[in-house]
Each structure stands twice: as structure tokens, then as C-alpha cells.
Design an enzyme around this catalytic site. Sequence first.
Site: not given
Length: 277
Positions: A62, A66, A102, A128, A152, A156, A219, A242
Site C-alpha cells: 500500500t 506501490k 485494485d 486520472a 481537474r 493528465k 472508491i 469503496g
Amino acid sequence: MKQLYGVIGNPIGHSLSPVMHNNAFEHLNMDAHYHAFLVEEEVLGEAVRGLKALGISGFNVTTPHKVAIMEYLDEIDPLARKIGAVNTVVHKNGRLIGYNTDGIGFVRALQSISHEPLQGKRILLLGAGGASRAIYFSLADVGVKEIDVANRTVDKAKELIAARTADVNSVALSLEKATEEQGNYDIIIQTTTIGMHPHVEHTPLQICSLKKGTIVSDIIYNPFETKILCEAKEQGAIIQNGIDMFVYQGALAFEMWTGSVPNIGRMKQLVIEKLGG
């Protein structure tokens, strides 16, 4: 001999994984234990080598490891490489193999509430970042053909879409444009940290014009119902937080390690209880 499993990260004290996995081991009468290991970034390589030397059977990864862990593994699954992150490691025949559960965990969670196959659905991803990337490639992997990405910073979102290899039709949108277009989607997936406790009054997208039967999934699971989910529920949408993603990705890792399928409902109930639900 007792099999050892675990999760590495920093911070790690809040992790719900040990209670979920240890209960599953107990329920299936397996001689195994799952432990949370606090691992600082500067000693990640030594920690991975140490776990391998100890004979750990598998472990989760985690925040913040990762991506960084990938250089310390012997092999990386193609989907995990495409996503660019590993959250599950299997120790097999002396080799550490990295996977990413995931995105697949999210897809399984989504399938559990969708009354129809996902393949024909038009999907909007909000965000993203790493979670969005895992979900995007996993949806593409199961044959979803229309996945737009709103962020936003639109550039990206464009970068994420440009990395695709499957035959997927995708458009990068601003959050303002996504607000206008929301009625065109069958499924909207919120992958950012916007709306997470303590900033529960925030939302990346104001829900105002959903079509009938839309699924809205977030999530985040703290709070159980974010602002976007509350607004979606008021519009008559099917909503999902989530917890399902967390449980399904954990169950998939458990299955990869042990070859046994845990009880999803039992896992979910335990997590909800630990979260005070």
C-alpha cells in the site's frame, strides 16, 4: 508450518487488511497469519529482501510503495506493468511476482451491483491518478469499449488515455464539461480523494442530471456516503462506496495466495463493523 502473509506500507496502523484476512484464514481452518509491516521508503529494498528470506508466502503493498516496489520484484504481471503499480505480491518457487488487484477488484465489485454486463456500458471516470489508471485498464481488459476520463487538469486525463493499448473509445474532459455531460453515462466512477473525511462537503462533480438507472460508484469509504453519492441517491441512482472494492481486491489477493475463495459477505461485514458501520 504456519504460512506468513502481510501488508507493507507507511502509515500502516489503520489497515483493515489483517482483520479481514486473519478471519478468513480462521474460517477456512488454515494455519496462516497476516501481519501489518511498517516499512519506511528508504529501506523498502531491504524489507522486500527480508520478507523473501523469511519465506513469506505473499503480501500486499500500500501507500507509498506501490510503484517503487516494482524494481525489487523478480517478475511483474502484464496488467500490473500496464497500470504501473503493484499492490499484491505472490512468493512462488523462490520468485516474487507482482500483480495489481485494485482494478480487477473494482471491476468485480461493480459487476456485483450491475444487472447487465459492463461491456456495453458508457463509463465516466473522475480523476486520472493511480486508482483511476488501475480501474481504466482493468475495465478495458474485460472488454469495456467506452471510457471517458474527467480531471481537474485535462492534460493528465489525456496522458492516461494515451497509454491505452486496448480498442477503447475515450475522451478527456474537464470536470465542468463532465458536469454538463453526466446524463450521457451509464456508470460514473469517482476515483479521487475529494470528499474523503474530513472534507466531506467537497465533491468533484455536482450530480444534477443523471439518466434513469445510472450507477455511481465512489472508491472512498470514509464517510460511507460521500457528497457525490448522497446527491446521486437523491437522483435515484444505484450507489456504491469503496468498501466493495477494498473487499474484492483483498479477496482476489487471498485467492491468488492460497487457491481458496474466501466468503465475500463475511469479509465485507467485518470491514463495516471495524469502520463502525
